[in-house]
Design an enzyme around this catalytic site. Structure first.
Site, short mmCIF file in Angstrom:
data_model
loop_
_atom_site.label_atom_id
_atom_site.label_comp_id
_atom_site.label_asym_id
_atom_site.label_seq_id
_atom_site.Cartn_x
_atom_site.Cartn_y
_atom_site.Cartn_z
N ASP A 1 5.47 14.23 13.90
CA ASP A 1 5.67 13.94 12.47
C ASP A 1 4.36 14.10 11.70
O ASP A 1 3.98 13.23 10.90
CB ASP A 1 6.24 12.55 12.29
CG ASP A 1 6.97 12.38 10.95
OD1 ASP A 1 7.33 13.41 10.34
OD2 ASP A 1 7.18 11.23 10.52
N GLY B 1 7.63 3.92 3.45
CA GLY B 1 8.06 5.10 4.19
C GLY B 1 9.44 4.89 4.78
O GLY B 1 10.11 3.90 4.48
N GLY B 2 9.84 5.83 5.62
CA GLY B 2 11.16 5.76 6.21
C GLY B 2 11.33 4.60 7.17
O GLY B 2 12.46 4.21 7.47
N PHE B 3 10.21 4.03 7.64
CA PHE B 3 10.30 2.95 8.61
C PHE B 3 9.97 1.59 8.02
O PHE B 3 10.01 0.59 8.71
CB PHE B 3 9.35 3.23 9.79
CG PHE B 3 9.72 4.44 10.57
CD1 PHE B 3 10.73 4.38 11.50
CD2 PHE B 3 9.08 5.64 10.35
CE1 PHE B 3 11.07 5.50 12.24
CE2 PHE B 3 9.43 6.76 11.09
CZ PHE B 3 10.43 6.69 12.03
N GLY B 4 9.62 1.51 6.76
CA GLY B 4 9.31 0.22 6.17
C GLY B 4 8.18 0.30 5.17
O GLY B 4 7.91 1.35 4.59
N VAL C 1 4.02 -0.92 4.02
CA VAL C 1 2.68 -1.22 4.50
C VAL C 1 1.99 -2.09 3.47
O VAL C 1 1.99 -1.78 2.27
CB VAL C 1 1.85 0.06 4.74
CG1 VAL C 1 0.47 -0.28 5.26
CG2 VAL C 1 2.57 0.99 5.71
N LEU D 1 0.83 -1.21 0.00
CA LEU D 1 0.00 0.00 0.00
C LEU D 1 0.86 1.25 0.00
O LEU D 1 0.42 2.31 -0.47
CB LEU D 1 -0.92 0.01 1.23
CG LEU D 1 -1.96 -1.10 1.32
CD1 LEU D 1 -2.67 -1.05 2.66
CD2 LEU D 1 -2.97 -0.97 0.19
N GLY D 2 2.05 1.17 0.56
CA GLY D 2 2.92 2.33 0.61
C GLY D 2 4.25 1.99 1.24
O GLY D 2 4.42 0.95 1.88
N LYS E 1 1.84 -3.07 8.77
CA LYS E 1 3.01 -2.20 8.65
C LYS E 1 4.24 -2.96 9.13
O LYS E 1 4.33 -3.35 10.29
CB LYS E 1 2.80 -0.93 9.47
CG LYS E 1 3.98 0.04 9.45
CD LYS E 1 3.66 1.25 10.33
CE LYS E 1 4.80 2.23 10.39
NZ LYS E 1 4.49 3.40 11.26
#
Length: 585
Positions: free
Chosen positions: A388, A273-276, A278, A270-271, A292
């Protein structure tokens, strides 16, 4: 309603923006005049409320309003904040406490047992206290429209609480479902006493049958318990390991998540980001969720993961993303979150869905984000600073209701301190300058980020998008918007894809001014988020407020100083030209 002898009424208003649902109830013993007087007193208090919900409880009546209608049948249903429980004990004690306590306990236990069985969930009863040469008056009333079980639960709680008042000669208890009061002073007239003898006799005559049923039920209970434990063991969904103090969040086996995401296939992403990443997942062959996967990038990664689990599991709010479960097996860290079918806000501002949000949808998204932040800052047990807030961390439900997501950087903030000093963690382009440059963290950091997101929503531009304007060489969105405002041209900030009528155009302009108000420097000049919600709802312009320019982190500033235990310089502009960059400590 009173002319017909009805003491409960509900109403709703659906035509003016947010829906409003309300209910009011007077005590059955009141006259029409006294009921109206109590209602008027309650309304005079509630008109000063600025939140999406509110309630007032008096001895003679209660009034409640919400922006959802589930509370009509379940008064404990809360989307914002937590419910009210109120206990008041008098300051005068009985002269003969032993016999007085016995008498009050008797009348309270009678109304506790009888009230849920009456047709209107209401009882008025008395008992003579010979040693005191007095009469104790007791009355109880459950909220209309609820079921017998909810009423009985509230009666049990009220009885436990009020008996702790003894030997006080009066006491009252109230929560969202019921009201109970006893007093040596008359509460109602003698001709208003409720006959509960039939109800209580029926209660005692069933005692033997109940005892027999309980004995048989115990055997059945243990059989069901064994089967249930076996089922839970086989499904391996819950475990005693991991973060504590979780509010209903399930623990998921790593293999179950692999199966639900088709081995974390690229088709289900789905997406990122900086942390992994989803992933979209289907649990139990029917429930669509978002999974996530957290990438541990530094020594504190596991701690940040557990921080996010604890935070989200204990926060319940309609504008905050809900945690359904989690998983932690070695380096495999996962959050199971509610699925937002419309994805993140940024895709509707400059992504594939750009230009599809109309002005009303954008305004409701802005207002929803603000309400979510009010809950974090003011309505939760502790002040929480998200740190954030950005468009990619705002997710949209199927009806485009915004939900704030990604609490990995969120921190508790001491309520008795204006700010704390900490290492920087956030996204450049959204972070307040006092925090990015000096590590000064307060709830005004979220206010600043909210202002940037509002400008993005109205303009359809990224905060880090460079654009030439006037005499300046290049400007980021915030600086661009401020220059336009100072030249009375800030209507140029509005997204060109929006086809606004005159009213919408004026409304959008006022919201731009509120956004700029949120970004002012110093931080003390910025409003708190509860004030922002009031301004958004009232459409109040900041034209009468002297706006002060923020501290800009300019394009030519090649390096940003980050304060740590071991200070070091981080070159932040390399990615600042094209995208935002998340930095954590």
């Amino acid at each position: 309603m009173l002319s017909k002898g009805v003491v409960y009424a509900k109403a709703q208003a659906l035509s003016a923006g947010d829906p409003v649902f309300a209910a009011a109830q007077c005590r059955n013993y009141l006259s029409v005049d006294r009921c109206v007087a109590c209602f008027d007193a309650g309304v005079s208090k509630l008109v000063n409320c600025t939140n999406a919900n509110g309630y007032v409880i008096f001895d003679n009546c209660f009034i409640r309003y919400e922006d959802f209608d589930e509370f009509y049948t379940d008064p404990y249903f809360m989307m914002d904040g937590t419910g009210l429980q109120y206990l008041s004990c008098g300051n005068q004690s009985a002269s003969q406490p032993t016999t007085f306590n016995q008498g009050v306990d008797g009348v309270l236990s009678n109304i506790r047992d009888a009230t849920p069985k009456t047709s209107n969930f209401y009882v008025a009863s008395t008992r003579q206290i010979i040693s005191e040469n007095a009469t104790v008056y007791a009355t109880t009333q459950c909220i209309a429209n609820i079921n017998q079980t909810i009423c009985q639960t509230c009666m049990n709680t009220a009885y436990d609480k009020l008996t702790s008042c003894l030997p006080s000669t009066q006491g009252s208890f109230a929560d969202m479902a019921c009201f109970v009061r006893y007093s040596k002073t008359p509460i109602f007239d003698d001709n208003q006493i409720t006959d509960i003898s039939t109800v209580l006799k029926g209660h005692s005559s069933k005692l033997v049958a109940i005892v027999a049923a309980v004995i048989g039920g115990v055997v059945l209970f243990f059989l069901i318990l064994v089967l249930w434990l076996f089922y839970r063991w086989k499904k391996s969904k819950k475990t005693a390991q991991g973060p504590s103090d979780l509010n209903g969040a399930l623990y998921y086996n790593y293999k179950d998540l692999m199966l639900a995401t088709d081995n974390f296939s690229q088709e289900n992403i789905l997406g990122k980001g900086g942390f992994g990443e989803v992933f979209k997942a289907i649990l139990d062959d029917k429930n669509i969720v978002a999974v996530k996967r957290i990438q541990v990038q530094h020594a504190g990664g596991k701690e940040e993961f557990e921080n996010e689990v604890k935070l989200i599991s204990n926060i319940q709010h309609r504008y905050l993303l809900r945690l359904l479960g989690w998983s932690s097996e070695g380096s495999n860290l996962f959050l199971v979150l509610e699925y937002m079918p419309n994805g993140s806000l940024d895709r509707y501002l400059w992504g594939a869905q750009r230009g599809t949000l109309d002005w009303n949808q954008r305004y409701e998204i802005i207002l929803g984000i603000a309400r979510g932040l009010v809950h974090l800052h003011d309505e939760y047990h502790f002040k929480i600073v998200h740190r954030d807030i950005k468009s990619s961390n705002i997710l949209l439900s199927d009806d485009f209701r915004p939900k704030i997501a990604d609490f990995g950087l969120a921190r508790f903030h001491p309520n008795d301190q204006s700010h704390v000093s900490t290492g920087f963690a956030g996204t450049l382009g959204y972070t307040a300058p006092e925090y990015a440059l000096n590590g000064i963290l307060s709830d005004k950091v979220d206010t600043y980020s909210f202002g940037i997101v509002v400008l993005e929503i109205i303009s359809g531009r990224r905060s880090t998008e460079l654009r030439p304007y006037g005499s300046s060489s290049t400007c980021f969105l915030l600086e661009d918007a401020w220059e336009m405002y100072e030249n009375n041209k800030h209507t140029n900030v509005i997204d060109e894809t929006l086809n606004l009528n005159k009213y919408e155009h004026e409304h959008a302009t006022k919201i731009i001014e509120i956004a700029l108000l949120c970004t002012m420097s110093p931080a003390s000049d910025r409003p708190v988020m509860s004030e922002v919600v009031s301004m958004l709802q009232e459409g109040k312009s900041s034209a009468k407020i002297q706006l002060t320019r923020p501290t800009f982190i300019r394009y030519e500033d090649r390096r940003i100083r980050i304060n740590h235990a071991n200070p070091k310089d981080i070159d932040a502009t390399q990615e600042l030209h094209t995208d935002t960059k998340t930095i954590t400590n």
